[in-house]
Scaffold this active site. Structure first.
Site, PDB file in Angstrom:
ATOM      1  N   ASP A 251       3.728  14.966  13.584  1.00  0.00           N
ATOM      2  CA  ASP A 251       3.974  14.635  12.175  1.00  0.00           C
ATOM      3  C   ASP A 251       2.667  14.617  11.393  1.00  0.00           C
ATOM      4  O   ASP A 251       2.419  13.723  10.588  1.00  0.00           O
ATOM      5  CB  ASP A 251       4.674  13.278  12.056  1.00  0.00           C
TER       6      ASP A 251
ATOM      7  N   LEU B 222       0.813  -1.215   0.000  1.00  0.00           N
ATOM      8  CA  LEU B 222       0.000   0.000   0.000  1.00  0.00           C
ATOM      9  C   LEU B 222       0.845   1.262   0.000  1.00  0.00           C
ATOM     10  O   LEU B 222       0.443   2.295  -0.509  1.00  0.00           O
ATOM     11  CB  LEU B 222      -0.930   0.022   1.225  1.00  0.00           C
ATOM     12  N   GLY B 223       2.038   1.183   0.586  1.00  0.00           N
ATOM     13  CA  GLY B 223       2.905   2.351   0.665  1.00  0.00           C
ATOM     14  C   GLY B 223       4.214   1.975   1.333  1.00  0.00           C
ATOM     15  O   GLY B 223       4.352   0.915   1.941  1.00  0.00           O
TER      16      GLY B 223
ATOM     17  N   LYS C  79       1.690  -2.685   9.011  1.00  0.00           N
ATOM     18  CA  LYS C  79       2.840  -1.788   8.953  1.00  0.00           C
ATOM     19  C   LYS C  79       4.061  -2.563   9.425  1.00  0.00           C
ATOM     20  O   LYS C  79       4.222  -2.848  10.610  1.00  0.00           O
ATOM     21  CB  LYS C  79       2.601  -0.566   9.834  1.00  0.00           C
TER      22      LYS C  79
ATOM     23  N   VAL D 234       3.908  -0.808   4.209  1.00  0.00           N
ATOM     24  CA  VAL D 234       2.557  -1.117   4.654  1.00  0.00           C
ATOM     25  C   VAL D 234       1.900  -2.006   3.607  1.00  0.00           C
ATOM     26  O   VAL D 234       1.893  -1.673   2.416  1.00  0.00           O
ATOM     27  CB  VAL D 234       1.723   0.164   4.872  1.00  0.00           C
TER      28      VAL D 234
ATOM     29  N   GLY E 158       8.124   3.856   3.006  1.00  0.00           N
ATOM     30  CA  GLY E 158       8.880   5.048   3.366  1.00  0.00           C
ATOM     31  C   GLY E 158      10.029   4.671   4.274  1.00  0.00           C
ATOM     32  O   GLY E 158      10.448   3.510   4.346  1.00  0.00           O
ATOM     33  N   GLY E 159      10.555   5.666   4.983  1.00  0.00           N
ATOM     34  CA  GLY E 159      11.681   5.413   5.857  1.00  0.00           C
ATOM     35  C   GLY E 159      11.339   4.470   6.999  1.00  0.00           C
ATOM     36  O   GLY E 159      12.206   3.794   7.545  1.00  0.00           O
ATOM     37  N   PHE E 160      10.038   4.392   7.364  1.00  0.00           N
ATOM     38  CA  PHE E 160       9.629   3.524   8.455  1.00  0.00           C
ATOM     39  C   PHE E 160       9.598   2.058   8.043  1.00  0.00           C
ATOM     40  O   PHE E 160       9.630   1.163   8.880  1.00  0.00           O
ATOM     41  CB  PHE E 160       8.242   3.921   8.956  1.00  0.00           C
ATOM     42  N   GLY E 161       9.483   1.777   6.761  1.00  0.00           N
ATOM     43  CA  GLY E 161       9.294   0.409   6.287  1.00  0.00           C
ATOM     44  C   GLY E 161       8.199   0.381   5.235  1.00  0.00           C
ATOM     45  O   GLY E 161       8.088   1.281   4.412  1.00  0.00           O
TER      46      GLY E 161
END
Length: 832
Positions: free
Chosen positions: A639, A520-521, A542, A528, A523-526
């Site tokens: 954020d 689904l998406g 996530k 989803v 980024g820097g977090f990992g």
């Protein structure tokens, strides 16, 4: 209305015929915008078009029948027409030319062969634009092909398109991707090869390899995954490649097996090559195969002597007998430095044991293979073993013997495909492997018995004392304070109540082993992923990256926060998973994904009228009010941005991503941090510059979001060239000039709502004022938006009026596209 509809049904086909009045182009008969030419089989159309979200005009070829236009070739891709007065003509010397209204030639076929007496350009049934020469106008037989578009491809490969490559060819740029979905000019990605000998396909990112297919064995590229992606058995007949090598020239042809499928290959502007076909039942283009298909397909992901396994965590590991060159980088998830051999090979050393080979099953073979023909597998092994520089070999029945003498790079697990790779190791490494297996087996047996005995002993002891013993759990342990199985305690002693703990295997099953089509998406977090549990419930998983910077403390912080929050405008946390290095959060699934997917997508933006926009604004505000004032904990999100606002099926907003949120005490309204995290463009001045955050920091972020929703423009990507203004600066300029109407997106504007929209901009400007003390709090913001407060104060200048360039963002900049990277922060609370 019925008469108008009937008239349109009658007139539209007539209009199409008028636009397609000519069937060929000659020196006296040209193609003028918007005229088109259709092939005899009615499958392809040639004409002028504008890409999505662009007013530029190009001459191109596309499939004629499908309702979703698929452009397969563009003539003037790097020289667009800026109006609809373009002409495609054929000069007397046999050159096709695209000219603008001033008769300036923007593109030419640049024919160098001698022209015949008469030439004609036609669109063939195969989709190629052909220029043929004939002895005369009266005799159009036995023509000679002077030029054809198949010899000058753009980003697509059609059936029967033949590529002839020679050592003088530009091997890296056989196909060139578009720059973006709205710009067909040459982009950063291209398709080609690096060798005419052991041929393979490579996607190049500029001059660097991005993905490679592995060598061609006459039937398949042995480094690719071929699998069904859910479109049915029809895919087995979508076509195949054939290769011929004659006199140093390589000829590659894609043979389409079924014309009605309109199967073809194309490289996207994101660097993905996909085999596409027309799915008439769904009236859309389906994808039967694509690459890169997962993270391990990216070239050299795990560095030299590293191996990538896409469905494991971590995905990278060193090959047997090797260890990370940089242990610290490796632990952080940066594998680019690769691995180094632990024990040197003994080849050629007197009195030493002979090296051996370790079999690695079903692998993507490394780059830079050397071909030795005419050998069987035993002879291939001997040839490598007697050559001290040979580090590995592989055997394919069609290619025969492949060996490697350089560093092994771009190795990956391709099971159930690929070929077996035999890795050369010192005999001591191979011996250790056997011993270790025996030791591990013995340890497992004895360890299991010991654990069973301990558990039995503890159980017996607890029975006598009337209470249950603590159960051992990997990385987390059950709380001893309560018998509730959905309560656990980690090392930081954070207790999570009424939360479902899911096993890794269950989540892997729910997401099809975290397959890319469920992504689904990221980024820097990992990443989803979308998933579906056994009971049919849809979820969003996530999966936190080890390189994200979000360790156990931040993870438990987010879990602890969200588990205590209950509000219709906050995303609902359903559970979590902590196993080994895996940390995952399970949320309710939001079918409409995030707000930014609607705000900044020109097509999806059309579905957001002002009433939906205002509903989203009001929902976000009520979610923030709950965090700041109404929840059991006073929480600062830190954020807030469009990508962290999720939308359910009815476009109701839900605030998400609490990895950087902070809890305040009852008498605290401000805090400071020594490490600023977040996304520039949304951070308040006092937080970005000094590390101070409070309710007013979230209010500033809300103000940016309000102005983005109203304008349809992204603050981070906006740049008003005059005075280098940011979106906030541009809004302030229009406000001072009493011309704020210009800021409103035409898609949502309208007389009945204009006053309400202007009020929303007014409130947004009040929220982004430079000084925190001047900004309203959330109760006041809601009262202003709902007109409970009718007289609004005049806003003062906002923070960050000018566009922040890379030179002045400093070390605190965190790029939007990489999302928010969560860091451990040292926070000092200040009561006021």
């Amino acid at each position: 209305m019925i008469q108008i509809y009937s008239f349109l049904i009658y007139i539209l086909p007539l209009g199409l015929e008028l636009c397609s009045a000519i069937s060929s182009i000659t020196p006296t008969q040209f193609l003028k915008d918007p005229d088109t030419i259709v092939s005899n089989n009615n499958l392809f159309r040639l004409g002028f078009f504008s890409p999505t979200n662009s007013t530029n005009r190009y001459v191109g070829i596309w499939y004629n029948l499908p309702s979703v236009k698929e452009v397969i070739w563009v003539a003037n891709r790097n020289s667009p027409l800026t109006d609809s007065n373009g002409v495609l003509r054929l000069s007397v010397d046999g050159n096709l030319q695209v000219e603008n209204s001033r008769n300036v030639t923007l593109w030419s076929s640049n024919v160098t062969r001698p022209a015949t007496k008469f030439s004609v350009a036609q669109l063939s049934d195969s989709g190629s634009l052909l220029v043929q020469g004939f002895p005369s106008n009266a005799t159009r037989e036995n023509g000679t092909i002077i030029w054809q578009s198949f010899e000058h491809p753009a980003d697509s490969v059609l059936p029967n398109m033949r590529f002839i490559l020679t050592p003088d060819s530009d091997l890296r740029r056989v196909l060139q991707a578009w720059k973006s979905s709205s710009d067909p000019s040459n982009g950063r990605f291209s398709i080609g090869t690096n060798s005419l000998g052991l041929f393979q396909i490579i996607i190049w990112d500029g001059d660097r390899p991005h993905w490679r297919s592995g060598p061609w064995n006459g039937n398949i590229f042995i480094g690719t995954r071929y699998h069904n992606t859910g479109y049915g058995n029809i895919l087995v007949n979508t076509g195949s490649f054939t290769q011929e090598t004659v006199g140093g020239m390589l000829s590659l042809v894609f043979a389409g097996a079924n014309e009605t499928l309109m199967s073809h290959y194309a490289i996207t502007y994101q660097g993905i090559i996909a085999q596409r076909w027309w799915d008439d039942s769904n009236k859309n283009w389906g994808i039967s195969w694509k690459a890169p298909d997962n993270v391990c397909d990216i070239y050299g992901k795990c560095g030299e002597f590293g191996s990538c396994r896409p469905y494991h965590s971590p995905i990278c590991s060193c090959l047997k007998g090797f260890e990370p060159k940089n242990e610290e980088e490796w632990k952080r998830g940066n594998w680019s430095s690769g691995c180094a051999r632990r024990k040197q090979l003994q080849c050629g050393l007197a009195g030493s044991k002979q090296d051996g080979f370790l079999r690695l099953k079903m692998m993507k073979v490394p780059e830079n293979a050397e071909l030795i023909t005419g050998l069987n597998i035993d002879q291939c092994r001997s040839a490598c073993l007697t050559n001290c520089s040979c580090l590995a070999y592989a055997y394919d029945t069609q290619i025969t013997c492949l060996t490697w003498s350089g560093n092994l790079i771009d190795v990956a697990d391709l099971s159930p495909g690929g070929v077996d790779l035999y890795l050369r190791l010192a005999q001591s490494e191979l011996s250790n492997n056997i011993n270790i297996k025996a030791i591990v087996a013995a340890s497992v047996i004895s360890g299991t018995a010991a654990v069973a005995a301990i558990i039995w002993f503890l159980w017996r002891r607890s029975q006598s004392k009337g209470k249950a013993p603590p159960l051992p759990v990997k990385r987390v342990e059950r709380s001893q304070a309560t018998p509730n199985p959905h309560v656990f305690r980690d090392k930081s002693q954070v207790v999570i109540e009424d939360l479902q703990i899911l096993e890794f295997d269950k989540l892997a099953e729910a997401t099809d082993s975290f397959h890319e089509y469920n992504l689904l998406g990221a980024g820097g977090f990992g990443q989803v992923y979308k998933g579906k549990l056994e009971d049919g419930q849809e979820i969003a998983v996530k999966r936190l990256s080890r390189a994200s910077g979000q360790g156990a403390e931040e993870f438990m912080n987010e879990v602890a926060l969200i588990s205590k929050l209950q509000h219709r405008n906050l995303v609902k946390l359903l559970g979590c998973c902590v196993e080994g290095e895996e940390k995952m959060l399970i949320y309710e699934y939001m079918p409409n994904k995030s707000l930014d997917a609607f705000l900044f997508d020109p097509e999806k933006r059309k579905s957001l009228d002002w009433q939906k926009c205002f509903n989203i604004i009001e929902g976000v505000c009520r979610g923030l009010l709950y965090l700041h004032r109404d929840s059991r904990l006073k929480i600062i999100h830190r954020d807030l941005k469009a990508s962290n606002i999720l939308l359910d099926k009815d476009h109701n907003p839900k605030i998400s991503d609490f990895g950087m949120a902070r809890i305040f005490g009852g008498n605290q309204d401000q805090a400071s941090t020594q490490r600023v995290v977040g996304t520039y463009g949304y951070m308040s001045p006092e937080y970005a510059m000094e590390g101070h955050f409070s309710e007013k920091s979230d209010v500033f972020s809300l103000g940016v979001l309000l102005i983005e929703i109203v304008s349809g423009k992204k603050n981070n990507n906006f740049w008003y060239q005059e005075d280098s203004l940011s979106l906030l600066g541009y809004a302030w300029k229009l406000w001072r000039e009493d011309n704020i109407i210009l800021l409103i997106d035409p898609l949502i504007t309208g007389a009945p709502f204009q006053a309400e929209i202007v009020r929303c901009i007014h409130v947004g400007l009040l929220c982004v004022q430079e000084l925190a003390k001047d900004r309203p709090n959330m109760p006041t913001v809601i009262s202003m938006l709902l007109s409970d407060i009718t007289d609004l104060p005049n806003p003062k200048p906002p923070g960050f009026v000018q566009r922040q360039l890379s030179s002045d963002t400093g070390s605190h900049q965190i790029a939007e596209q990489t999302s928010s990277t969560n860091y451990v922060t040292v926070t000092s609370l200040a009561a006021r």
